[in-house]
Write a protein that holds these residues in place. Structure first.
Motif, PDB file in Angstrom:
ATOM      1  N   VAL D  47       0.921  -1.171   0.038  1.00 19.46           N
ATOM      2  CA  VAL D  47      -0.042   0.019  -0.008  1.00 19.46           C
ATOM      3  C   VAL D  47       0.796   1.317   0.069  1.00 19.46           C
ATOM      4  N   GLN D  59      -2.478  -1.473  -4.393  1.00 17.34           N
ATOM      5  CA  GLN D  59      -3.840  -1.820  -3.359  1.00 17.34           C
ATOM      6  C   GLN D  59      -4.495  -3.116  -3.668  1.00 17.34           C
TER       7      GLN D  59
ATOM      8  N   TYR E  45      -3.203   2.294   6.349  1.00 11.55           N
ATOM      9  CA  TYR E  45      -3.786   2.324   5.013  1.00 11.55           C
ATOM     10  C   TYR E  45      -4.667   3.440   5.000  1.00 11.55           C
ATOM     11  N   ALA E  54      -8.384  -0.725   3.619  1.00 10.52           N
ATOM     12  CA  ALA E  54      -8.525  -0.506   5.089  1.00 10.52           C
ATOM     13  C   ALA E  54      -9.502  -0.963   5.461  1.00 10.52           C
TER      14      ALA E  54
END
Lengths: 507, 470, 641, 100, 170
Positions: D47, D59, E45, E54
């Motif tokens: 990330v 991601q 995140y 997240a």
């Protein structure tokens, strides 16, 4: 796929026989035996046909069958016979029927036994016929497996140890040869595109390009494989075990044929492919050969086991072969080639005789034998003749080989300055041969006959028939070796062209 | 036709799902139908693979997958391994009361994952394919449960596999952090650029990838799981793992290190060479001491990983076809050996120690002969396929200048002859009584015959049909 | 007549044929037939030799050389070897001697060997021997001579061990063969050097080259020395004479034919044959002469202390061979060959006489029904046989006298010529001459001792008391040999000189009256001394040998053959056995095989160490992986440095 | 300023802790949790790289890693349950009957 | 600057929870520390502009997965396992090696910090779910589908592994 040569038939016949036997039910023991024998006799017939059609004046290979089976790597099925391989091929074709006939007493797993023997015949013939390094290597290794199984399944009490030792020893040498073959192939690739395994091409085009260093290493890599097979001192320790534990036919084939593969390899490949290295290493080779002669003879003398004695005598005899080869003159090399045949006949014969004795007495220990000439007069007579052949008595074949080897080595330019000294030591080996052979005869045949051996039956017809061709050849080669030399002369001269040196320096 | 490279994978996956569905509605009883189904699907996969053989290079689905010659050979090899594993499983499962239809589903799924690995062109796909092929194997390794060895094997395999995939993921992450790329062709292009700044990340990432792939291919020092898992897993699964998984792992190595890291091969050749040396020595050395066939084969598989690593370092013109052929030859011999092991196994309490093999060839000479052929091929004795395979790998390595590696290779080959021979020795020269066991089932016999003939003729056929140019 | 030469190979072929006939004849053949076949073969060979001799005689002296090429044996560059025969005075003479003695001994053997179950084997070997010996003699090159040389050794071996059930006999045969092979080791080397010096094995080109001094003298010296090594073996010279006394283990006709008359003289023949070579190497000649003379003296000395009837004769043979070798070494080839011929007759006579005695004693012992062990060869068991076996006695006496060199018997003339040949030469020859004269004394002494011990006085055993004369088939050859022993000397006696003229045209034997007188006196002195000691009246009862108290320890040494066998045992045989044992029991298993096994063990134990790492613990497996990872990362760091 | 390096250092430390935990814990469940920690560390790296390189791929990759991890957990826990039924333990050291 | 403080704070928590998870004796505590760690990473995140990931992290990982863990731990009663004697040297060696691995890797990274720093300000956050969803079904459709297969495998695998065949009585 060009026309099938007689040689291809010789290779296919035993293979086909083996497959046929594998297709038979295992309890048809009689049929299996006869098919095996018939097949090998068929090969012998083909070999005799080969002899008739062989042109001794032609130095190159004859009856060539060439087929580029793997064009992408330049490997070919190329077989042929020349003066160097001719007698070895004939010896192979002769020994196998005898060995099979001597195997009549095998009762356990006859089917497998006979099939393996025939496979072995294909392998051995292939080794002597192959004119392509890859093909040669394939046959070379191909012989290993049936022999290992023959020793390991039908052998004596320590058969497994002996079989595994045989396999590993041979393997240890041949992998180095494989690497050398690979290296040669890789070197040939830039020159030919796909590369080639043709030793004749290599000798002509590749060898001159090799540096001395490269030649030396490649010589040693090939040489290791061959030296183990010969076996040269001190790489021989597989041999006594393998010989002692193998069944009779196995010992015969091992001694008569498989050992020859090593010496043959030296002559066929090491000398022609790496001539300068060969000249450079001739002397060390000869020194090892002489050590083998003396060492083998001494060790042989001190044995209490009949078979072990013969086994060590092989070490000594093959020393003569190697000495002759390392002389690198026509005299030494031709004599060495003949000596290979001689050793095949006489040591093969001795192993057969040991086997015949063992089948009667179930012991090979000299301390339990003795006086048997009285019980087995014919056997005794044959044993003495074959033994005398082995110790190089003039008039029999062994003398021709040994004496001419000595003669060649004595005048060898390649072995100077040690030629005379080495030859003298080797000649002393002849004395030692008398010592151990006569001691063997003394301990087996002479002296009082123990009570337990009194009723032993003498040789039967089958056994006489096995020994007869050997005896005839022992005498024939001893009295009239001319045709044997004549057939190999042109090829040897041609093959030695690369390593040739002025050899009549003494004149 | 961007999905073409996936065709074999798709066929196996779809087939597996179909079998799963069938299993749900299957009446209790024999799973022969399932086995036939799985075989049919494998055959279909082979057909698809063969159909793709002539297609050349196809890049598919956003450059995630790639079909090329290597993919063809790898897929073929994997499918051969899978097919034989199915043949071996049929009666093995039935005899041991673990006859459950899901088995074939998992076998096919694992094979599908391996096929995916063969065409992977992106690190993400490499990761996913690795997991895909691993999950079913974890389950298959423990399939003989509640046999405790099987469960132990499964757990060991699982834990260490997860550990290894963590290294893989972290390695990919570092490479991604350094380059922003996961596609292997792009990575190669990036490496060709002079861009020294981010390289440490890529190199460390690459090192971690090597750990993970070294684990899968069973290279020293990442090999320790192999013997335990091989011993504990059901025998057909062991064979499948030894052959097909090895192929898939080599596929990953080829994809990641020969293609993705290709431009930096010089950097990796040092450690890979050391790994190869250590793997050859340890694999062959420790195999000497084994007295259990499956463990011995595990060390054999380790040893062969070493030879393959050596081959990967070789001259590509020889090494790529060489490695492909090696894998096929190795698969045939290994599957064949396990086929014999399955055929010889006592249904009641399987004993795979050499003692149990003693004298078997007396009763079943065919099995003994076949086993001898397989062992010789694994040693590399001509004219078996293993010989030509080793020949090519040695040639490739020698051509690239790895003389020392070749020397280690041949010396360990000699050592290996000893333990491979022990099997032959036990079967042929052992003291056992004739025909102790019932003869093997026809399915097993068929596999043995197939692999036996294949092992004998493959090398010659391959070279006759074109060899290096295939 | 000339066409006859083309057929000269029949000389060899006849005995070979006899051998083959007896080889393939079935076991049912009557033993008499076997003997007749063999004897006929020998006789035919003799007849052929005689014909060839006559044919050669018909030629003018300078044309008395016929070479017949039989077939090409081998051709390997640079070697071309043919099997060919050389018919010349020397070879025909030898052939005549060999076939004549051979034929007579064949006939004798029919009687001597009667009843032996293996008589077929005996006559086969005897015929084979004859063929081999003739091949040796008639060969036209060194290689074929060597073939014959080895084959006669083989026959000797086979015949010494003929009664192989007795371990001693078999052992003695092996000893003979091996000792001969040791000599032939030198011979072989000599042949190798010969070939690489001259490029051929054939006599004629070699002799021509020597004549033209086309080769280095040094090489020739070495060649002749090496050839002489072979001679020491075959002709039982110092240091290789040790086999001959043991060779008496064979049947007595064998001892007569092979170990007295023919085979052992092959060495002398070789020197005579290669005379041009030896003539070019004075050093070799000196060595040959001295060794020959020393052997003559040494063996004559040992013969004094022997009790075995045949062993005395064996040492006598060694001694006489020493005479011949010395003569040949001195270049007196004709004298050597002359002595060879006369010795063949009288020594054969002595052996056959001994055989007759032994045969009689054995027969009497068996007839007497005495179960106690009995050695019919032991002279201490004899005595008084002159009355019971008169023919044998007279024949033996003539033989002994001839050997002792009493004129006008054969030995006198031939020995005389040898002494003359050496006497005037000076230098080393004088020493040799001295040796030979001394030996002549001892010769006369031990022969007289033997005759007195066997035939004189009273019987010393029951067997001797009941011995009876042998059958005619044995006594007739004895008589014939006795005749030859008397007359053979005359063929080369001074004034006649037929043999010398025949062998070496232009060289006639000379006669030195003072030399003849000296020799005769020495012989008489020897006889007289022996008579003084051994005459029946002087021999106290119960004393084994009157010399023993006189000589004490030295006599024991003599009976033990001066401990030479023991010395060789310590010097050569034990070390050899030891070395062989070390090679077979130490070097091979622990050195060479041990190295291989140690390597295997090393691999295994190293593998065992590595194996411990596979402990079964998952966590440790993970640790191993981590170690790998760390190593890889550090490798990267090292590359990035 | 927080750089990518910061995140990489952090994720590496977390990865290392996970790896060490894998090697020193005996409870198979915790051992497995350590693997999760290692995967988690990798996710963080992805990330962060995604952010600093301006690429969405990172991601997405984390998404896949997460999913795979979840699946892995399911398989792994099922396996441990199965073993617990047979051996009554989750101690990995007691699962060492296969060795050598 | 504030950013940095937040980072170090969160990083400290993350490392601390990780260490605690590894060190604590009780498996339940370990699991809980792991949950904490996962949550902290989820926060990272978010800070890194990846809200979707997240969320997934919280929901799937910290939520579902860890609950599964806790469930299994409690079901098996495997909070603590008995000690075993073997591998005494494992702990220090593992710690050293772990430190070496981390140290080595860090040394490699830190050699070239410049290349890893973003040029200028970081690009705008790009983790919005729409973009991710679009990518998932275009560029990443293959991994997406693969993942679905993986989940299926896991599902069936669990069934196979967890089913008690002994009581099935086939």
């Amino acid at each position: 796929m060009a026309d099938f040569s007689i040689l291809t038939w010789m290779l296919l016949l035993p293979l086909g026989g083996a497959l046929l036997i594998l297709g038979l039910p295992r309890d048809r023991v009689g049929a299996i035996r006869w098919i095996a024998l018939g097949t090998s006799v068929g090969v012998l017939a083909l070999a005799l046909g080969l002899l008739l059609g062989f042109d001794p004046a032609q130095p190159g290979p004859q009856f060539v069958h060439h087929w580029n089976w793997a064009p992408s790597i330049g490997a070919a099925y190329r077989v042929g016979v020349d003066g160097i391989s001719l007698w070895l091929v004939l010896l192979t074709a002769l020994i196998f029927p005898l060995a099979l006939a001597a195997s009549w007493t095998i009762e356990d797993r006859v089917k497998e036994y006979m099939a393996l023997m025939l496979l072995l015949e294909t392998g051995v013939l292939g080794v002597f016929l192959a004119l392509d390094l890859l093909l040669f290597y394939i046959f070379w290794e191909f012989t290993l497996v049936p022999m290992t199984l023959l020793i390991g399944i039908w052998g004596g009490p320590r058969r497994v140890y002996a079989a595994v030792k045989f396999f590993l020893y041979t393997m240890a040498g041949s992998v180095f040869m494989l690497v050398a073959i690979v290296a040669l192939w890789l070197l040939s690739r830039p020159l030919t595109g796909t590369g080639t395994f043709d030793p004749a091409w290599m000798a002509a085009h590749l060898s001159p390009l090799l540096s001395q260093e490269a030649q030396r290493w490649l010589f040693l890599a090939f040489g290791l494989a061959f030296a183990i097979k010969v076996p040269m001192w001190p790489l021989h320790s597989w041999l006594p075990d393998a010989h002692v534990e193998a069944p009779t036919a196995g010992s015969v084939i091992l001694a008569a044929l498989l050992l020859k593969m090593g010496a043959y390899g030296f002559l066929r490949f090491n000398f022609s492919l790496f001539p300068t290295a060969a000249q450079e290493l001739a002397l060390p080779l000869a020194i090892l050969a002489v050590v083998a002669i003396l060492y083998g003879a001494l060790a042989s003398y001190a044995q209490d086991d009949f078979k072990r004695l013969v086994a060590f005598s092989s070490v000594s005899h093959m020393g003569f072969v190697m000495l002759g080869l390392s002389a690198m003159n026509p005299l030494g090399v031709q004599a060495a080639l003949l000596q290979m045949v001689n050793h095949g006949l006489s040591t093969g014969g001795l192993f057969l005789l040991v086997g015949m004795l063992y089948e009667r007495t179930h012991t090979r220990d000299f301390r339990e034998l003795g006086g048997l000439w009285k019980a087995l007069p014919v056997y005794g007579g044959i044993l003495i003749v074959v033994g005398l052949s082995s110790m190089g008595l003039p008039g029999l074949n062994g003398f021709v080989g040994e004496f001419l080897v000595l003669l060649g080595a004595f005048g060898s330019a390649a072995l100077r300055p040690a030629a005379h000294g080495l030859t003298a030591l080797a000649a002393f080996g002849v004395v030692l041969a008398a010592v151990y052979i006569l001691t063997m005869i003394l301990r087996v045949l002479h002296g009082p006959l123990p009570e337990r051996w009194r009723g032993l039956p003498d040789l039967n017809g089958r056994e006489l028939a096995i020994m007869a061709p050997l005896l005839v050849l022992i005498l024939l080669i001893g009295l009239y070796p001319l045709p044997f030399f004549a057939a190999m002369q042109a090829s040897v001269q041609y093959g030695l062209a690369a390593v040739a040196q002025p050899i009549w320096a003494l004149r | 036709m961007v999905w073409m490279p996936l065709l074999p994978t798709l066929i196996l996956t779809a087939g597996a799902l179909g079998l799963l569905l069938a299993e749900a509605f299957r009446r209790p009883g024999s799973t022969t139908g399932m086995a036939w189904g799985a075989l049919g699907i494998t055959a279909l996969g082979m057909g698809a693979t063969s159909a793709l053989a002539t297609w050349g290079t196809i890049e598919g689905i956003y450059s995630m997958v790639l079909w090329d010659r290597s993919a063809f050979w790898l897929s073929l090899t994997i499918l051969v391994g899978a097919g034989i594993a199915i043949l071996l499983s049929r009666h093995y499962l039935a005899d041991r009361g673990i006859e459950r239809g899901e088995y074939y589903v998992f076998l096919l799924l694992a094979a599908a994952g391996m096929l995916l690995m063969a065409v992977a062109a992106d690190l993400l796909i490499v990761f996913l394919a690795l997991e895909w092929l691993s999950f079913p194997l974890y389950v298959l390794a423990g399939f003989a449960r509640p046999r405790v060895e099987s469960e132990e094997a499964a757990l060991k395999y699982f834990l260490l596999g997860a550990f290894a995939s963590a290294f893989l993921v972290f390695g990919i992450a570092l490479i991604f952090a350094g380059t922003g790329l996961t596609n292997l062709n792009d990575l190669a292009a990036w490496l060709r650029r002079p861009d020294p700044d981010a390289q440490p990340l890529v190199w460390v990432g690459g090192a971690l990838l090597l750990v993970a792939l070294g684990f899968k291919v069973a290279a020293v020092p990442f090999h320790l799981w192999t013997p335990d898992v091989y011993e504990g897993a059901p025998t057909p699964v062991t064979g499948f793992m030894a052959a097909a998984t090895k192929t898939a792992a080599v596929a990953a190595l080829i994809r990641v290190f020969l293609i993705g890291m290709g431009p930096a091969l010089a950097l990796w050749s040092g450690p890979v060479a050391l790994m190869a040396v250590a793997t050859m020595i340890v694999g062959n050395g420790v195999a000497l001491l084994q007295s259990n066939f499956k463990r011995m084969m595990a060390y054999s598989s380790i040893a062969h990983a070493g030879y393959l690593l050596m081959g990967l370092l070789g001259d590509p013109a020889l090494a790529v076809p060489g490695v492909m052929f090696y894998l096929l030859a190795y698969t045939l011999a290994t599957m064949g050996a396990f086929a014999v092991a399955v055929g010889m196994a006592d249904p009641h309490g399987e004993d795979q120690s050499f003692r149990a093999y003693a004298g078997v060839a007396r009763g079943s000479p065919g099995m003994g002969t076949a086993m001898a052929i397989f062992m010789l091929s694994l040693i590399g004795v001509p004219p078996t396929a293993g010989f030509f395979a080793k020949l090519l790998l040695f040639a490739a390595a020698w051509q690239a200048g790895w003389v020392a590696l070749v020397m280690v290779g041949i010396i360990t080959t000699v050592i290996s002859a000893y333990f491979y021979l022990r099997v032959v020795v036990a079967m042929w020269m052992g003291p056992g009584e004739a025909a102790r066991l019932p003869g093997p089932y026809p399915w097993v016999r068929f596999s043995v015959a197939l692999t036996g003939v294949g092992t004998l003729l493959l090398g010659v056929l391959w070279l006759m049909l074109g060899g290096l140019s295939l | 007549m000339e066409a006859l030469f083309e057929w000269s190979w029949l000389i060899i072929a006849f005995p070979l044929l006899g051998f083959l006939i007896n080889l393939v004849s079935t076991g049912q053949t009557r033993e008499r037939t076997i003997g007749i076949v063999a004897s006929t073969a020998a006789a035919a060979s003799f007849g052929m030799s005689a014909l060839i001799f006559v044919a050669l005689l018909a030629r003018p002296p300078e044309a008395r050389l016929v070479e017949i090429s039989l077939y090409r044996w081998a051709m390997v560059p640079p070697l071309t070897a043919e099997v060919g025969l050389r018919i010349d005075p020397l070879s025909t003479t030898m052939a005549l001697v060999v076939t004549l003695v051979g034929t007579l001994i064949h006939v004798y053997s029919i009687g001597y060997m009667a009843g032996d179950p293996h008589i077929r084997r005996f006559f086969m070997f005897l015929n084979l021997f004859l063929a081999s010996m003739l091949l040796l003699v008639l060969a036209d090159n060194f290689l074929v001579l060597f073939v014959g040389w080895e084959l006669v050794g083989l026959c000797s071996y086979l015949l010494i061990g003929f009664w192989f059930e007795v371990p001693y006999n078999a052992w003695a045969g092996r000893k003979a063969f091996i000792v001969n092979r040791i000599g032939d080791f030198g011979f072989t080397l000599g042949l190798l050097l010969l070939f690489w010096t001259f490029g051929t094995f054939r006599y004629e080109p070699i002799f021509e080259a020597v004549e033209h001094h086309a080769v280095e003298a040094g090489a020739v010296t070495l060649i002749t020395l090496l050839l002489f090594a072979g001679v020491t073996g075959k002709s039982a010279q110092i240091p290789l004479y040790v086999w001959l006394p043991d060779a008496m283990a064979g049947p007595t006709p064998v001892s007569a034919l092979i170990h007295a008359a023919t085979m052992v003289t092959a060495g002398v023949y070789l020197i005579a044959r290669a005379h041009p070579l030896f003539a070019m190497a004075p050093l070799t000649q000196g060595v040959v002469m001295l060794i020959g003379a020393a052997t003559a003296l040494w063996a004559a000395l040992i013969a004094i202390g022997q009790f075995d009837i045949k062993r005395v004769l064996a040492f006598s043979t060694i001694s006489q061979l020493g005479y011949m070798v010395a003569a040949a070494g001195a270049g007196a080839s004709a004298a050597a060959i002359f002595h060879l011929g006369t010795h063949a007759f009288f020594k054969a006579l002595l052996f056959l006489g001994a055989g007759s005695v032994i045969h009689a004693l054995e027969h009497a012992h068996r007839h007497h029904g005495d179960p106690s062990p009995f050695d019919p060869n032991d002279m201490r068991q004899m005595g008084g046989l002159a009355r019971r076996m008169p023919v044998t006695f007279w024949a033996y006496g003539i033989g002994a006298a001839a050997l002792a060199g009493l004129p006008p018997l054969a030995g006198f003339w031939s020995k005389d010529e040898i002494l003359i040949g050496l006497g005037g030469a000076g230098g080393w020859a004088t020493l040799a001459y001295g040796f030979l004269l001394t030996a002549a004394f001892f010769t006369a002494f031990y022969m007289t001792r033997q005759v007195l011990m066997i035939f004189g006085g009273a019987p010393r055993s029951p067997a001797a008391a009941h011995a009876e004369e042998s059958p005619a088939v044995m006594t007739v050859p004895l008589g014939l040999f006795a005749l030859f022993s008397i007359a053979a000397g005359w063929i080369n006696a001074p004034g006649l000189g037929a043999l010398s003229a025949w062998l070496e045209p232009g060289h006639l034997p000379v006669f030195h009256p003072e030399q003849a007188l000296l020799a005769t006196l020495i012989a008489l002195a020897g006889i007289g001394t022996a008579w003084a000691i051994y005459r029946p009246q002087a021999w106290p009862k119960g004393v084994e040998d009157p010399l023993r108290p006189a000589l004490r320890g030295f006599f024991t040494a003599l009976t033990r053959k001066l401990y030479v066998d023991e010395l060789y045992d310590i010097l050569f045989i034990r070390p050899f056995n030891g070395v062989a044992r070390v090679v077979a029991d130490v070097v091979e298993p622990y050195g060479i095989d041990g190295a291989v096994n140690a390597l295997a063990r090393l691999v295994r134990s190293a593998a065992g160490g590595v194996r411990r790492w596979s402990s079964g613990y998952v966590r440790q497996y993970g640790l191993s992986m981590l170690i790998g990872a760390v190593l890889l990362v550090f490798y990267i760091l090292w590359m990035l440095r | 300023m927080v750089t990518l390096t910061h995140y990489l250092v952090l994720s590496t430390i977390l990865f290392g802790i996970g790896a060490v935990g894998f090697l020193i814990r005996r409870n198979a469940l915790i051992v497995f949790m350590c693997v999760e920690l290692m995967l988690n560390a990798a996710g963080l790296a992805f990330v962060a790289a995604s952010r600093y390189r301006g690429l969405l791929e990172g991601q997405l990759t984390v998404f896949f890693v997460l999913t795979v991890a979840a699946a892995e957990v399911a398989v792994g826990l099922a396996l441990m349950v199965a073993i617990f039924r047979t051996k009554r333990t989750t101690n990995v050291d007691e699962l060492s009957s296969l060795r050598g | 600057m504030g950013e940095l403080i937040v980072f170090y704070l969160l990083a400290g928590i993350a490392v601390a929870t990780a260490l605690a998870m590894v060190i604590t004796r009780n498996a339940i505590h370990s699991a809980l520390f792991l949950v904490l760690n996962l949550v902290v990473v989820a926060v990272f995140y978010l800070l890194l502009g990846a809200p979707f990931v997240a969320m997934v992290q919280i929901a799937v990982y910290a939520g579902a997965v860890m609950v599964l863990f806790l469930f299994v731990i409690m079901m098996l009663g495997a909070e603590r396992v008995g000690g075993t004697a073997g591998l005494r040297w494992q702990v220090p060696l593992a710690a050293t090696l772990g430190a070496a691995l981390v140290g080595g890797a860090l040394f490699a990274f830190l050699q070239t910090p410049a290349g890893l720093a973003p040029a200028g300000s970081p690009p705008a956050p790009l983790g919005d779910p729409v973009a991710i969803g679009e990518r998932l079904l275009t560029t990443y459709v293959l991994p997406f589908e693969i993942t679905s297969v993986l989940l299926l495998i896991a599902m069936v695998g669990v069934v196979v592994l967890a089913r008690d065949f002994r009581s099935e009585g086939k």
